[in-house]
Each structure stands twice: as C-alpha cells, then as structure tokens.
Scaffold this motif. Structure first.
Motif, short mmCIF file in Angstrom:
data_model
loop_
_atom_site.label_atom_id
_atom_site.label_comp_id
_atom_site.label_asym_id
_atom_site.label_seq_id
_atom_site.Cartn_x
_atom_site.Cartn_y
_atom_site.Cartn_z
N UNK A 144 0.83 -1.21 0.00
CA UNK A 144 0.00 0.00 0.00
C UNK A 144 0.87 1.25 0.00
N UNK A 145 1.89 1.27 0.86
CA UNK A 145 2.77 2.45 0.89
C UNK A 145 3.47 2.64 -0.45
N UNK A 146 3.97 1.52 -1.00
CA UNK A 146 4.68 1.61 -2.28
C UNK A 146 3.76 2.11 -3.38
N UNK A 147 2.54 1.62 -3.40
CA UNK A 147 1.58 2.03 -4.42
C UNK A 147 1.24 3.52 -4.27
N UNK A 148 1.11 3.96 -3.04
CA UNK A 148 0.75 5.37 -2.79
C UNK A 148 1.90 6.30 -3.14
N UNK A 149 3.14 5.88 -2.87
CA UNK A 149 4.29 6.75 -3.04
C UNK A 149 4.96 6.62 -4.40
N UNK A 150 4.56 5.63 -5.20
CA UNK A 150 5.24 5.39 -6.47
C UNK A 150 5.09 6.58 -7.42
N UNK A 151 6.16 6.99 -8.07
CA UNK A 151 6.04 8.06 -9.07
C UNK A 151 5.26 7.58 -10.28
N UNK A 165 14.54 2.01 -6.56
CA UNK A 165 14.26 1.90 -5.14
C UNK A 165 14.68 0.54 -4.59
N UNK A 166 14.40 -0.54 -5.35
CA UNK A 166 14.75 -1.87 -4.88
C UNK A 166 16.25 -2.10 -4.96
N UNK A 167 16.88 -1.62 -6.03
CA UNK A 167 18.33 -1.84 -6.15
C UNK A 167 19.08 -1.11 -5.04
N UNK A 168 18.62 0.08 -4.68
CA UNK A 168 19.26 0.81 -3.58
C UNK A 168 19.03 0.10 -2.25
N UNK A 169 17.81 -0.38 -2.04
CA UNK A 169 17.51 -1.09 -0.79
C UNK A 169 18.32 -2.37 -0.67
N UNK A 170 18.44 -3.11 -1.79
CA UNK A 170 19.21 -4.35 -1.77
C UNK A 170 20.70 -4.08 -1.55
N UNK A 171 21.23 -3.04 -2.18
CA UNK A 171 22.65 -2.73 -2.01
C UNK A 171 22.96 -2.49 -0.53
N UNK A 172 22.09 -1.74 0.15
CA UNK A 172 22.31 -1.46 1.57
C UNK A 172 22.11 -2.72 2.41
N UNK A 173 21.05 -3.48 2.12
CA UNK A 173 20.77 -4.68 2.92
C UNK A 173 21.85 -5.75 2.75
N UNK A 174 22.23 -6.04 1.52
CA UNK A 174 23.23 -7.07 1.28
C UNK A 174 24.58 -6.68 1.86
N UNK A 175 24.91 -5.41 1.82
CA UNK A 175 26.16 -4.95 2.42
C UNK A 175 26.13 -5.17 3.93
N UNK A 176 25.02 -4.82 4.54
CA UNK A 176 24.91 -4.91 5.99
C UNK A 176 24.78 -6.35 6.49
N UNK A 177 23.92 -7.13 5.85
CA UNK A 177 23.59 -8.45 6.37
C UNK A 177 24.45 -9.58 5.81
N UNK A 178 25.00 -9.40 4.58
CA UNK A 178 25.74 -10.48 3.97
C UNK A 178 27.19 -10.11 3.64
N UNK A 179 27.58 -8.86 3.96
CA UNK A 179 28.96 -8.45 3.71
C UNK A 179 29.28 -8.17 2.26
N UNK A 180 28.26 -7.98 1.43
CA UNK A 180 28.45 -7.78 -0.01
C UNK A 180 28.98 -6.37 -0.26
N UNK A 376 8.39 -5.17 -6.92
CA UNK A 376 9.71 -4.61 -6.63
C UNK A 376 9.61 -3.45 -5.65
N UNK A 377 8.64 -2.58 -5.88
CA UNK A 377 8.47 -1.43 -4.99
C UNK A 377 8.04 -1.88 -3.59
N UNK A 378 7.19 -2.90 -3.53
CA UNK A 378 6.75 -3.41 -2.23
C UNK A 378 7.92 -4.03 -1.47
N UNK A 379 8.76 -4.81 -2.17
CA UNK A 379 9.91 -5.41 -1.50
C UNK A 379 10.88 -4.35 -1.03
N UNK A 380 11.07 -3.31 -1.82
CA UNK A 380 11.95 -2.22 -1.40
C UNK A 380 11.45 -1.60 -0.11
#
Length: 501
Positions: A144-151, A165-180, A376-380
């Motif tokens: 719902x948030x993603x749908x409301x905020x999507x450009x 949005x998803x690629x940025x979120x994944x870059x931060x998450x994978x770096x933090x949680x998996x050392x990527x 993708x937006x929802x997962x982000x």
C-alpha cells in the motif's frame, strides 16, 4: 544442541555482517571492521547500527567491547549517537559511483515444472519455506505504501535493470547483512535463480538478434558467459538441465567435509558454488578454499557464480559472509526471496562485476518483462521499513525450532540415523547405511511422506563415491501438520517402518 547465537536480542536490531580479522584486541578489530564498512560504502550514511547487546551476541564478544568501539568511532566522527535515535553512521561516507546504463533484451519464459506427489499426506521435500508464515500484513502494508508513493513513471515500461528503489535497498541490505560490496548500478533484478542463469548463459532469447517475445521485447545479446562450467558434484538437477538446454557443459567438482574441491578446477571458464551452505550436503566452503577459488578466477580470467540461496538462515554458527566480498570483480552473487519470503514472489537479483552489467542488460531486453514493478516497490519498502529484517529473524527462530524438533525426534525414535547439514538452511541430510536409500525412500512413500533421496542431486558424471541419504525439508509443512509429518518420517525409519501403515 549447541546454544544458538540467534536466541539473543532477536526482537531488536538488524543483521550486520562484520568479520573481526584484524590483529590485536577485539575492540580494535571491531573498530577497524566498522571503519572499513563505512569507508567502502557498505554502511551508508544514516544507517542505524544494532544495539550493543544485539551486535555483541551476533559477534560473540563482550557488550562493553561493542560499547567502547561505538564510543571510539563516535569520537572520531564515523558514527553519531543520540538519545532515542540509536547509533547511526555519520553523514560522511563517500558517494556511490554513477549508475551504469545500457540497452537490453528479454528471456524465454521456460521453466521446469516441479514434481507434485498429490498422494503424499506429508510434504518434507526441500526447497520451499513454510507458506503459512508469509508476512501478509507486513507485505500488504508495504504494498500500500509503495503504491501510494510510487512516481507516475513507475507505471510505464519497466527498466530492465529493475526499480532504482529496490536496487538501492538491496545494495544497503546485502552490504549490511551479507557483507556484499556493491552499488545499486551493479544490481540487476530478475525473477529468480533460473532466470539469472538463462540471462548469463542463454543470452535472453537464445541470443538471436531480432527475435521478439510475447511482451514485445526485442532480443539483442548473445551469451554473457560460456561453458564449460564447473559445478558441485551434488546440486539441484534443474540447474544442470537448464544449463544443458543452453548447450553449457557442466564439470562436477568432488565434495568433502570442507566443501567443494576447488583445487580440481582446471580450464573451466566459470564455477557455480553454494559457499555459505553447500546444497544439499550442508556446511560452508572452508576459508582457505574461498580464497583459493578467487585466486583461480583471477589467474584464469574466470568468474565465480555464488548461489546465496539461504544465507539468512543460520543457527549454531556465526554467519558466513558472501564470497563476493573477497573480489566483487570476479564473483557474481545471485539471490532471491524464494526461501526468505516465498517462491510465489518472483523476485531475485544478480550482483555483478562492472564489466558484465551492460551485457546482462542487453540480454534482458529493452524493458522489464518478468519481475513485477509493483512487487519490486513493495519489496523495497519491506526492506527499508525494517519489516524484512524482522520477518527473517522471526523465521530464523521458527525454523531453528523445527530443526531441533526433527533432530530430537530422530534421536529418540531412530538413533541409528546420523543427521548432518543442520547448522543452517531449511533442510537436513539423514545419512543412511550403504545401499539402503531406495528402500528408505519407498518406506517413506508408504508412510505418506514426500521427500528426496540424496542420489537425486548427484551429478551423473561425478567420480566421487556415492553416499546414501535422505534430504528432508523441515520448513515446508504448516505448523499444525509438522508433528504428524515427523511421526510419519520416524515410522519409515524405524524397524518395521517398511510395512504398510
């Protein structure tokens, strides 16, 4: 059962992968690891760090060690600490490199259908999480948030690289949680591991320029990678079949207690590994072999494909970071949410060396045809909001409990069975006496249990000695049915279990 580090502070904080390898005190090593993570961009400005107790439990160090390291980095300006806001990375990290852009093409929607045994009352096959545990409320809120905020442009033709949005979120998450070690422009979204393999080895629509798929995408690129491809002697059959259909020869690498025998690598152009948790036998790739396979790739001009299929789920050992962190220019990390969320959410990702980004996008197509932009937006949003971390931690506890119940039931009812590969993941391997695997599988069928024999995963060309065993997926059954599934499994493994139930 060994006490698990995940029992500590699971209600608060997020996963943070750090390796304390620097010489000297633990505090000095932690300080260096944090500085390196911030300097390299793995920890972005504003990232909230775990509380002292949570990180101390994860790393196996004293709480005061973490507190002192945080205080030192706050004094140096690397971190900031405010009452009620926690400890965060200061606004001083280096900016990310400019995004890479490229033209592209589309894959062929061909997949191997899974086997379904509708006569089985109890499903203990590997490969799927507990479907009843999908975080419906959190997903709906993020959607719902993603749908409301999507450009507005998000509702047009999708970028083949995936939503920023998803690629940025994944870059931060994978770096933090998996050392990527990566940046958003090096991540390409796909619909899962099979899609990633087809993009890398099939060139989208078989690499035939001018082909147009049903979505109107024009195929343009050839193969990104070519065989022969080294693979582990035990692995998923569908991967070998997919590669064979693309004309890629696979060369099996023997396995031992330290993982794949990477010293057997020779003239292959690439190798596919499951270094965090070998599938299906279990166990991480030994540290010396992790370094050795990267050295081989550098010397040969080759590439390592890292299948990070269940890296979030570890129980009785500290997390093993992604192999990709050793050399981001020689390792392609492939992941998805099929284990952490659900295979019904058709989203995965490739973390690519810079030189492959353009070719993968060329193979993918001019627009996104397979991974839903809205998903993708929802997962982000799920990741950025912290809901994904909370779900993973909750499921880590849930599956650890499932694992413990399986081990306890077998110890009581079938003590002659050796259980292995249970320090992480969503399945266990039950080791059997030589020659007994076929009868054990038959006994399980008679008890109404669907599972796989270890032989199902053996590469047909490997010369390593065969092992008898059962691969038991303890994540699959819903909670209310798990006890009955264990009872039926034990009934198949105990004397008399081969009789009709």
């Amino acid at each position: 059962m060994v006490e698990s580090w995940v029992n500590y502070a699971e209600r608060i904080g997020s996963d943070l992968h750090l390796e304390l390898s620097a010489p000297g005190s633990r505090r000095a090593a932690l300080g260096k690891a944090l500085r390196d993570a911030i300097r390299s961009g793995r920890l972005a400005p504003g990232t909230r760090l775990p509380p002292y107790r949570s990180l101390a439990a994860d790393l196996g160090v004293a709480r005061n060690t973490v507190a002192d390291a945080y205080a030192e980095l706050v004094a140096e300006g690397w971190l900031t600490a405010r009452q009620g806001s926690g400890t965060r990375v200061a606004e001083r990290a280096l900016p990310l490199h400019p995004a890479v852009t490229a033209q592209a093409s589309a894959p062929r929607p061909r997949a191997r259908a899974p086997r379904h045994d509708r006569s089985a009352r109890h499903d203990l096959r590997q490969g799927t999480p507990d479907a009843s545990a999908f975080p419906r409320s959190a997903w709906l809120a993020s959607y719902r948030r993603a749908l409301h905020q999507a450009p507005n442009e998000a509702f047009g033709p999708g970028d083949p690289a995936g939503r920023p949005e998803l690629r940025a979120a994944l870059a931060a998450y994978l770096a933090r949680a998996r050392g990527v070690r990566t940046e958003p422009n090096r991540i390409v979204i796909c619909s899962g591991f099979a899609h990633a393999l087809r993009l890398l080895f099939g060139g989208g629509s078989r690499g035939v320029t001018g082909n147009v798929d049903r979505a109107g995408n024009r195929g343009g690129g050839g193969q990104v990678l070519r065989g022969p491809l080294a693979v582990e002697a035990y692995g998923l059959p569908f991967q070998r079949e997919l590669l064979a259909a693309e004309g890629v020869r696979t060369v099996p690498l023997p396995l031992d207690e330290h993982g794949a025998r990477v010293d057997r690598l020779a003239r292959e152009r690439a190798v596919l590994l499951t270094p965090a948790h070998q599938f299906p036998t279990g166990g991480p790739l030994h540290a010396e072999r992790r370094a050795a396979v990267v050295d081989w790739a550098r010397a040969r001009g080759a590439v390592v494909l890292e299948d990070d299929y269940d890296g979030e789920f570890r129980y009785d050992r500290k997390p093993v970071g992604a192999l990709q962190s050793l050399d981001p220019e020689r390792v392609i990390l492939i992941g998805s949410v099929s284990k952490s969320l659900s295979p019904a959410v058709r989203l995965g990702w490739m973390v690519l060396p810079e030189r492959y980004v353009g070719d993968v996008l060329a193979a993918k197509g001019d627009r996104e045809a397979w991974a839903s932009v809205l998903d993708q937006l929802a997962l982000a949003d799920l990741i950025v909001s912290g809901s994904y971390d909370r779900h993973v931690r909750r499921m880590r506890q849930h599956y650890r409990s499932r694992r413990d119940r399986l081990v306890a039931a077998l110890a009581e009812r079938a003590p002659h069975i050796e259980v292995s590969g249970v320090a992480a993941g969503l399945h266990a391997v039950l080791r059997l006496p030589p020659g007994t695997e076929p009868s054990a599988v038959e006994a399980a069928v008679r008890q109404g249990v669907a599972l796989d024999g270890l032989a199902e995963f053996r590469h047909p060309e490997t010369d390593m000695p065969s092992d008898d065993g059962l691969v038991v997926g303890y994540a699959t059954p819903p909670e209310h049915a798990y006890g009955a599934a264990l009872e039926a499994l034990c009934g198949a493994l105990t004397p008399g279990g081969t009789r009709e139930s």
